[in-house]
Design a protein around this motif. Sequence first.
Motif, mmCIF file in Angstrom:
data_model
loop_
_atom_site.group_PDB
_atom_site.id
_atom_site.type_symbol
_atom_site.label_atom_id
_atom_site.label_comp_id
_atom_site.label_asym_id
_atom_site.label_seq_id
_atom_site.Cartn_x
_atom_site.Cartn_y
_atom_site.Cartn_z
ATOM 1 N N GLY A 183 0.781 -0.989 -0.186
ATOM 2 C CA GLY A 183 0.238 0.076 -0.287
ATOM 3 C C GLY A 183 0.963 1.028 -0.279
ATOM 4 N N THR A 184 -0.377 2.375 -0.348
ATOM 5 C CA THR A 184 1.181 3.522 -0.813
ATOM 6 C C THR A 184 1.529 4.060 0.428
ATOM 7 N N GLU A 185 0.062 4.476 1.646
ATOM 8 C CA GLU A 185 0.754 4.745 2.825
ATOM 9 C C GLU A 185 1.568 4.405 2.861
ATOM 10 N N LEU A 186 1.960 2.724 4.025
ATOM 11 C CA LEU A 186 1.991 2.245 4.227
ATOM 12 C C LEU A 186 3.518 2.405 4.456
ATOM 13 N N THR A 187 3.224 2.459 2.574
ATOM 14 C CA THR A 187 5.238 2.294 2.070
ATOM 15 C C THR A 187 5.947 3.983 2.238
ATOM 16 N N ILE A 188 5.316 4.979 1.810
ATOM 17 C CA ILE A 188 5.306 6.422 2.647
ATOM 18 C C ILE A 188 5.845 6.425 4.306
ATOM 19 N N GLN A 189 4.955 5.666 4.462
ATOM 20 C CA GLN A 189 5.878 6.022 6.378
ATOM 21 C C GLN A 189 6.761 4.994 6.765
ATOM 22 N N LEU A 190 7.047 4.129 5.515
ATOM 23 C CA LEU A 190 8.648 3.227 5.978
ATOM 24 C C LEU A 190 9.670 3.889 5.743
ATOM 25 N N GLN A 191 9.152 4.452 4.441
ATOM 26 C CA GLN A 191 10.315 4.766 4.160
ATOM 27 C C GLN A 191 10.562 5.830 4.812
ATOM 28 N N GLN A 192 9.915 7.268 4.773
ATOM 29 C CA GLN A 192 9.982 7.843 5.921
ATOM 30 C C GLN A 192 10.964 7.424 7.158
ATOM 31 N N LEU A 193 10.351 6.515 8.156
ATOM 32 C CA LEU A 193 10.944 5.651 9.047
ATOM 33 C C LEU A 193 12.725 5.170 8.670
ATOM 34 N N SER A 194 12.657 4.245 7.930
ATOM 35 C CA SER A 194 14.105 4.242 7.542
ATOM 36 C C SER A 194 14.715 5.148 7.690
ATOM 37 N N LEU A 195 14.543 6.135 6.821
ATOM 38 C CA LEU A 195 15.364 6.922 6.034
ATOM 39 C C LEU A 195 15.623 7.987 7.660
ATOM 40 N N ASP A 196 15.012 8.491 8.590
ATOM 41 C CA ASP A 196 15.110 8.900 9.951
ATOM 42 C C ASP A 196 15.962 8.071 10.989
ATOM 43 N N LEU A 197 15.141 7.177 10.887
ATOM 44 C CA LEU A 197 16.406 6.002 11.675
ATOM 45 C C LEU A 197 18.292 6.002 11.125
ATOM 46 N N TYR A 198 18.253 5.457 10.181
ATOM 47 C CA TYR A 198 19.572 5.613 9.528
ATOM 48 C C TYR A 198 20.237 6.814 9.923
ATOM 49 N N ASN A 199 19.544 8.120 9.653
ATOM 50 C CA ASN A 199 20.507 9.000 9.352
ATOM 51 C C ASN A 199 20.596 9.673 10.926
ATOM 52 N N SER A 200 19.908 9.197 12.114
ATOM 53 C CA SER A 200 20.114 9.362 13.350
ATOM 54 C C SER A 200 21.292 8.281 13.973
#
Length: 302
Positions: A183-200
């Motif tokens: 699903g598009t909504e979950l994809t957007i959520q997981l993409q942002q969470l993944s990037l935020d976690l990695y960058n931190s």
Amino acid sequence: MTEHKSLAELSPPLMDAAAPGLTLYSRGKVRDTFDLGDHLLMIATDRVSAFDVVLPNGIPDKGAILTQMSKWWFEQTRDICPNHIDEGGPWPSELSDVRDAWEPRSMTVRTAKRIDIECIVRGYLAGSGWKEYQEYGTLANLPLPRGLVESDRLPEAQFTPSTKSDTGHDENISIQEMARKVGTELTIQLQQLSLDLYNSAATIALERGVILADTKLEFGFIGDEVHLIDECFTPDSSRYWDAETYRAGVSQPSMDKQYLRDWLETLEWDKTAPGPEIPEEVILGIRDRYLLAYRRVTGREL
């Protein structure tokens, strides 16, 4: 880097977590998980996989390193994304005889409904990403600037998902294909969470003189909320380099599984099971690198 120990001086690797009296919930490439009713007990064995194949012999202490490093990172990142850790309950009486050996490699977690996507984030051009860029000028089919070299830092971290398989090969997929699967909504959520976690995590690691070049993360639902699950920024799931010796344009000495992959690439092996036996020198080299990553990042001794 080496501790100058032989295999004979180390505890034998735990290859299978046999737990009489407990129900096996799942067996992955590395972790054996047992059903505790309202919780799960995850035991990280010393099994090691490469190219999605579990190899015949294990790496002493690897499971404890992965577990302790995951717990450390779960604590560092819990304000970005909740995780499935739920410690504090009693140790299962069925495992009282193995508590001393198993507790350092165990996590008590809440049961999550896993999302079958590997959420990969790449901050540097290495591994399969470098190979793709050399051939096509892309990363996960997304165009990158010309003129990048091996190990270059990317202009910004890239989310490059893949399928998730416990036994077979994971396959890279596009973000659009991921959206069709979950699903598009979950994809957007997981993409942002993944990037935020990695960058931190990359910032935290760099403060300790370590480059977190890339990682893969897994998520699942506990109730209606997405949680970070499984493992977190370990040398099994991430690529770690020494910031002091880092130099773009060449392959970097690693503190992760790349050392094993590089050795396997020297063999005439078709990357299907059964995998080759790992010689003692390589086993100890993997263990040393995992320990080094753990010490450098957490500042702790195992």
